[in-house]
Structures are given as structure tokens and as C-alpha cells.
Design a protein around this motif. Structure first.
Motif, mmCIF file in Angstrom:
data_model
loop_
_atom_site.group_PDB
_atom_site.id
_atom_site.type_symbol
_atom_site.label_atom_id
_atom_site.label_comp_id
_atom_site.label_asym_id
_atom_site.label_seq_id
_atom_site.Cartn_x
_atom_site.Cartn_y
_atom_site.Cartn_z
ATOM 1 N N PRO A 134 0.818 -1.214 0.000
ATOM 2 C CA PRO A 134 0.000 0.000 0.000
ATOM 3 C C PRO A 134 0.855 1.269 0.000
ATOM 4 N N ALA A 135 0.389 2.262 -0.721
ATOM 5 C CA ALA A 135 1.039 3.586 -0.823
ATOM 6 C C ALA A 135 2.418 3.533 -1.465
ATOM 7 N N SER A 136 2.741 2.432 -2.139
ATOM 8 C CA SER A 136 4.071 2.283 -2.747
ATOM 9 C C SER A 136 4.313 3.248 -3.900
ATOM 10 N N HIS A 137 3.240 3.799 -4.489
ATOM 11 C CA HIS A 137 3.400 4.768 -5.575
ATOM 12 C C HIS A 137 3.005 6.185 -5.145
ATOM 13 N N SER A 138 3.038 6.425 -3.840
ATOM 14 C CA SER A 138 2.591 7.736 -3.344
ATOM 15 C C SER A 138 3.585 8.852 -3.646
ATOM 16 N N LYS A 139 4.814 8.488 -4.015
ATOM 17 C CA LYS A 139 5.834 9.521 -4.226
ATOM 18 C C LYS A 139 6.254 9.658 -5.692
ATOM 19 N N ILE A 140 5.538 9.007 -6.622
ATOM 20 C CA ILE A 140 6.030 9.025 -8.008
ATOM 21 C C ILE A 140 5.458 10.181 -8.839
ATOM 22 N N GLY A 141 4.542 10.969 -8.247
ATOM 23 C CA GLY A 141 4.041 12.147 -8.958
ATOM 24 C C GLY A 141 2.552 12.162 -9.250
ATOM 25 N N TRP A 142 1.851 11.089 -8.864
ATOM 26 C CA TRP A 142 0.422 11.033 -9.190
ATOM 27 C C TRP A 142 -0.384 12.183 -8.590
ATOM 28 N N GLU A 143 -0.011 12.592 -7.380
ATOM 29 C CA GLU A 143 -0.827 13.632 -6.729
ATOM 30 C C GLU A 143 -0.742 14.974 -7.450
ATOM 31 N N SER A 144 0.371 15.244 -8.110
ATOM 32 C CA SER A 144 0.440 16.469 -8.928
ATOM 33 C C SER A 144 -0.619 16.416 -10.025
ATOM 34 N N PHE A 145 -0.799 15.242 -10.582
ATOM 35 C CA PHE A 145 -1.797 15.057 -11.649
ATOM 36 C C PHE A 145 -3.223 15.152 -11.107
ATOM 37 N N THR A 146 -3.524 14.405 -10.047
ATOM 38 C CA THR A 146 -4.908 14.399 -9.548
ATOM 39 C C THR A 146 -5.272 15.717 -8.864
ATOM 40 N N ASP A 147 -4.279 16.423 -8.296
ATOM 41 C CA ASP A 147 -4.555 17.778 -7.790
ATOM 42 C C ASP A 147 -4.980 18.684 -8.944
#
Length: 223
Positions: A134-147
Motif C-alpha cells: 500500500p502507498a508504494s506509488h505515493s511519491k512518483i508524482g500522481w498527486e500532482s496530476f490528480t490535484d
């Protein structure tokens, strides 16, 4: 770079796909696959929330955090699992609230695609995960996209109901223009927090009241 995503979203998000952070996301996913890791959801379902709910159909945004990390569960819609997969504990609690709020019987399926078809954007802040981590991809940049997705919905639409369950989702409130939209907040439906303000929140009926008041067709929450 060609991104396979529903056409209206492709147009609205076209500038995001050209940014360096998105290139980093793509590279990170390629490295994961090259290293032999299994990624959920499958590549063709990473943008499933967008494919199922075109931009012009969005009337509700339900925000999740991270895809399920077990085999066969995640299919690109937050809180939802593929048909035939046992509903996870948070989804069971969502169904309990749905029943107490609207009298809808507990659904047999954990697949929320019908909600997506009715205009509920089932958006995880992080769109992929490594199997069993879980949360293994939390630092790859997805949140910049979904924000950016949340900002676009806030800027270009009106009277959308944003449903924010738990602190992680509520931290996204800063991206939403509360003078143009409606924000509903409650505890997360997880068994660890559902008793602390999720049960009894009545967000399903409140959402439909807000939509109706704005002259928008309410959501049919039945599955």
C-alpha cells in the motif's frame, strides 16, 4: 507522449501530460514493470474513473487515496472492486451508511461502476500501486496530476458536490472553490474511524439535495 484517456479529459488535461512530473510518473511505472513488479490496477484501467465519467457528466467527486493492492481488486475507481470480489471493509461500511441513509439494500457487488455512470467521479489521489505494498506509488508524482484534475473541475464547472472522507481527502479542500461548489466532509469509512463521524453523515441524501437545489439530476445510488 500519447495517453489513452477519455477524449474530454484528454483535452482538458493536455497540458498536464506534457509536464515533467507526468513524464516521471510514466518512467516510474516503466521501471516497476521492468523490475518485474505487478502493478494494480492493470494499465488499461489506470484512467478508468475518467473513461467512465466524462468531464461534462461530472456532478460529484468522491475522493479516495490509493488503489487496493490485492490481486483482482482495483479497477481504477476509488473504493470499488471488480465484480465478484468480496467488498473490502471500508466499502462494507459505505454500504451500511447507504442503507441507513436512503434505505437501499446492501448491494451484492463491490463494483461501483453504476455510480460512475451516473456522474460520480470515483477519483483516487494516487492512481497505481505495487502489489501487496500500500502507498508504494505515493511519491512518483500522481498527486500532482490528480490535484490538477480537482483544480480543473473546480475552475471549469459549477455546483459539483465534493465528498471528502477522512483527513487525507479533506486536505484537498484547498484546491476547491467553495463559493462555486459544495463540500461534504466526514470521517473515513475505514473500520478504524467509521464510528467517529462517518456513520450518520447522510452524504448520499445530502448530495442529492444539493444537486436538486442546483437544478441538477440527483444520483441514483442503487447498485
Amino acid at each position: 507522449m500519447e495517453v489513452k484517456i477519455e477524449e474530454s479529459w484528454k483535452e482538458i488535461l493536455k497540458d498536464e501530460f506534457k509536464k515533467s512530473y507526468f513524464e516521471q510518473v510514466v518512467m516510474a511505472l516503466k521501471h516497476e514493470k521492468a523490475a518485474g513488479h505487478t502493478i494494480y490496477p492493470p494499465g488499461n484501467l489506470i484512467f478508468n474513473a475518467f473513461d467512465k465519467t466524462p468531464f461534462d457528466k461530472v456532478k460529484v467527486v468522491l475522493l479516495g487515496q490509493d488503489p487496493y493492492h490485492g490481486a483482482g481488486q482495483a479497477h481504477g475507481l476509488c473504493f470499488s472492486v471488480q465484480d465478484g470480489v468480496k467488498p473490502p471493509p471500508s466499502l462494507v461500511n459505505i454500504y451500511k451508511e447507504l442503507q441507513s441513509d436512503l434505505g437501499i439494500p446492501i448491494p451484492a457487488t463491490g463494483d461501483l461502476t453504476k455510480w460512475a455512470d451516473h456522474g460520480v467521479l470515483l477519483l483516487n489521489a494516487i492512481l497505481s500501486v505495487r502489489a501487496s505494498e500500500p502507498a508504494s506509488h505515493s511519491k512518483i508524482g500522481w498527486e500532482s496530476f490528480t490535484d490538477a484534475v480537482i483544480r480543473k473541475v473546480s475552475e471549469l464547472k459549477k455546483d459539483v458536490v465534493f465528498i471528502l472522507w477522512g483527513r487525507f481527502a479533506q486536505d484537498k479542500q484547498v484546491l476547491i472553490d467553495a463559493t462555486r461548489h459544495h463540500i461534504l466532509k466526514a470521517a473515513h469509512p475505514s473500520p478504524f474511524s467509521a464510528d467517529k463521524g462517518f456513520f450518520g453523515c447522510r452524504h448520499f441524501s445530502k448530495t442529492n439535495e444539493l444537486l436538486a437545489k442546483a437544478g441538477i439530476e440527483p444520483v441514483d445510488w442503487r447498485l
